[in-house]
Scaffold this motif. Structure first.
Motif, short mmCIF file in Angstrom:
data_model
loop_
_atom_site.label_atom_id
_atom_site.label_comp_id
_atom_site.label_asym_id
_atom_site.label_seq_id
_atom_site.Cartn_x
_atom_site.Cartn_y
_atom_site.Cartn_z
N ALA A 135 74.41 -45.44 13.67
CA ALA A 135 74.88 -46.80 13.45
C ALA A 135 74.39 -47.72 14.56
N PHE A 136 74.37 -47.20 15.79
CA PHE A 136 73.89 -47.98 16.92
C PHE A 136 72.41 -48.30 16.78
N VAL A 137 71.62 -47.29 16.42
CA VAL A 137 70.18 -47.50 16.23
C VAL A 137 69.93 -48.51 15.12
N LEU A 138 70.65 -48.35 14.02
CA LEU A 138 70.49 -49.25 12.89
C LEU A 138 70.85 -50.69 13.28
N ARG A 139 71.93 -50.84 14.01
CA ARG A 139 72.35 -52.17 14.44
C ARG A 139 71.31 -52.82 15.34
N GLN A 140 70.80 -52.04 16.29
CA GLN A 140 69.78 -52.57 17.19
C GLN A 140 68.52 -52.96 16.41
N GLY A 141 68.19 -52.17 15.41
CA GLY A 141 67.03 -52.49 14.59
C GLY A 141 67.23 -53.76 13.80
N LEU A 142 68.43 -53.95 13.27
CA LEU A 142 68.73 -55.16 12.51
C LEU A 142 68.67 -56.39 13.40
N ARG A 143 69.07 -56.23 14.64
CA ARG A 143 69.07 -57.36 15.56
C ARG A 143 67.71 -57.55 16.24
N GLY A 144 66.84 -56.53 16.16
CA GLY A 144 65.57 -56.60 16.87
C GLY A 144 65.76 -56.58 18.37
N ASP A 145 66.78 -55.85 18.82
CA ASP A 145 67.19 -55.85 20.22
C ASP A 145 66.82 -54.53 20.90
N HIS A 146 65.75 -54.54 21.73
CA HIS A 146 65.31 -53.36 22.47
C HIS A 146 65.12 -52.15 21.56
N VAL A 147 64.50 -52.36 20.42
CA VAL A 147 64.35 -51.30 19.42
C VAL A 147 63.52 -50.14 19.95
N LEU A 148 62.41 -50.43 20.61
CA LEU A 148 61.55 -49.37 21.13
C LEU A 148 62.30 -48.51 22.14
N ALA A 149 63.00 -49.14 23.07
CA ALA A 149 63.74 -48.40 24.10
C ALA A 149 64.82 -47.53 23.49
N VAL A 150 65.52 -48.06 22.49
CA VAL A 150 66.61 -47.31 21.85
C VAL A 150 66.06 -46.11 21.08
N CYS A 151 65.03 -46.34 20.28
CA CYS A 151 64.44 -45.25 19.50
C CYS A 151 63.86 -44.17 20.41
N LEU A 152 63.18 -44.60 21.47
CA LEU A 152 62.57 -43.65 22.40
C LEU A 152 63.64 -42.85 23.14
N THR A 153 64.72 -43.51 23.54
CA THR A 153 65.81 -42.82 24.25
C THR A 153 66.43 -41.75 23.37
N CYS A 154 66.71 -42.09 22.13
CA CYS A 154 67.32 -41.12 21.21
C CYS A 154 66.37 -39.96 20.92
N ALA A 155 65.11 -40.27 20.64
CA ALA A 155 64.15 -39.24 20.27
C ALA A 155 63.85 -38.30 21.43
N LEU A 156 63.67 -38.85 22.64
CA LEU A 156 63.40 -38.01 23.81
C LEU A 156 64.61 -37.16 24.17
N SER A 157 65.80 -37.71 24.04
CA SER A 157 67.02 -36.94 24.32
C SER A 157 67.13 -35.77 23.35
N ASP A 158 66.89 -36.05 22.08
CA ASP A 158 66.93 -34.99 21.07
C ASP A 158 65.87 -33.93 21.35
N ALA A 159 64.67 -34.38 21.73
CA ALA A 159 63.58 -33.44 22.00
C ALA A 159 63.95 -32.50 23.14
N ALA A 160 64.55 -33.05 24.21
CA ALA A 160 64.96 -32.22 25.35
C ALA A 160 66.00 -31.20 24.93
#
Length: 202
Positions: A25-50
């Motif tokens: 929901a947080f990622v979706l909201r940030q995407g809808l707002r266009g607010d730091h989308v790259l940073a949010v997606c990268l943070t989630c994906a890298l955390s999951d990868a680790a």
């Protein structure tokens, strides 16, 4: 690299990540707002990868030292997936709510946004269950091909979060409708129960 096992890892990770939750929901909201989308997606994906790498590498070693833990975790993981699938099925049959990813007052700073994203990821016990325990357990079924499974799971994580973040504007009119979430929950049920069956049957 075995393409079939890579695909299994990718689809398994996607089926676990796609479940409706605070992080998505947080990622979706940030995407809808266009607010730091790259940073949010990268943070989630890298955390999951680790966490995925930790689960695949560590769980295998623990299983070698404690042979009984593999069947125990397979049964426990299957039980959780059966329960999770049943919950999704109930939501598919009777759910009437759409995900509310409404807009906030304004864009937050990058540091605050990333910290919130990290908290939603690393302080969520379900994240550890999905990545370290469940994916770690499933990876033991692919002795000798865990690199392919891990690569697929990590790829699935990156694909999902970036698709959700950058595709939010397109997804919003679809998932604003309760029926869309009901269909999604039904698909999650099928995937979860299929994985549970594979865990129990080895």
């Amino acid at each position: 690299m075995n393409p079939a096992i890579f695909l299994t890892g990718l689809m398994t990770a996607l089926s676990l990540i796609v479940a409706i939750g605070a992080q998505n929901a947080f990622v979706l909201r940030q995407g809808l707002r266009g607010d730091h989308v790259l940073a949010v997606c990268l943070t989630c994906a890298l955390s999951d990868a680790a966490l995925i790498v930790l689960g695949v590498t560590s769980f295998g070693k623990i299983s070698a030292l404690l042979p009984w833990i593999d069947p125990v975790m397979r049964v426990a993981g299957a039980a959780f997936l059966i329960w999770y699938g049943a919950r999704s099925l109930r939501a598919a049959l009777s759910g009437t709510e759409a995900l509310d990813a409404g807009h906030d007052r304004g864009p937050a700073g990058l540091r605050r946004t990333v910290l919130a994203c990290l908290a939603l990821t690393w302080l969520n016990p379900h994240v550890y269950l999905d990545t370290v325990v469940l994916l770690g357990t499933i990876s033991t079924r692919f002795a000798g091909s865990r690199i392919a499974f891990t690569a697929g799971a990590v790829t699935g994580s990156f694909v999902f979060f970036f698709a959700l973040g950058y595709g939010a504007a397109w997804l919003r009119p679809i998932f604003a409708k309760p029926i869309a979430w009901r269909i999604l929950e039904a698909l999650i049920t099928i995937v979860m129960w299929s994985i549970a069956a594979k865990l129990l049957l080895g």
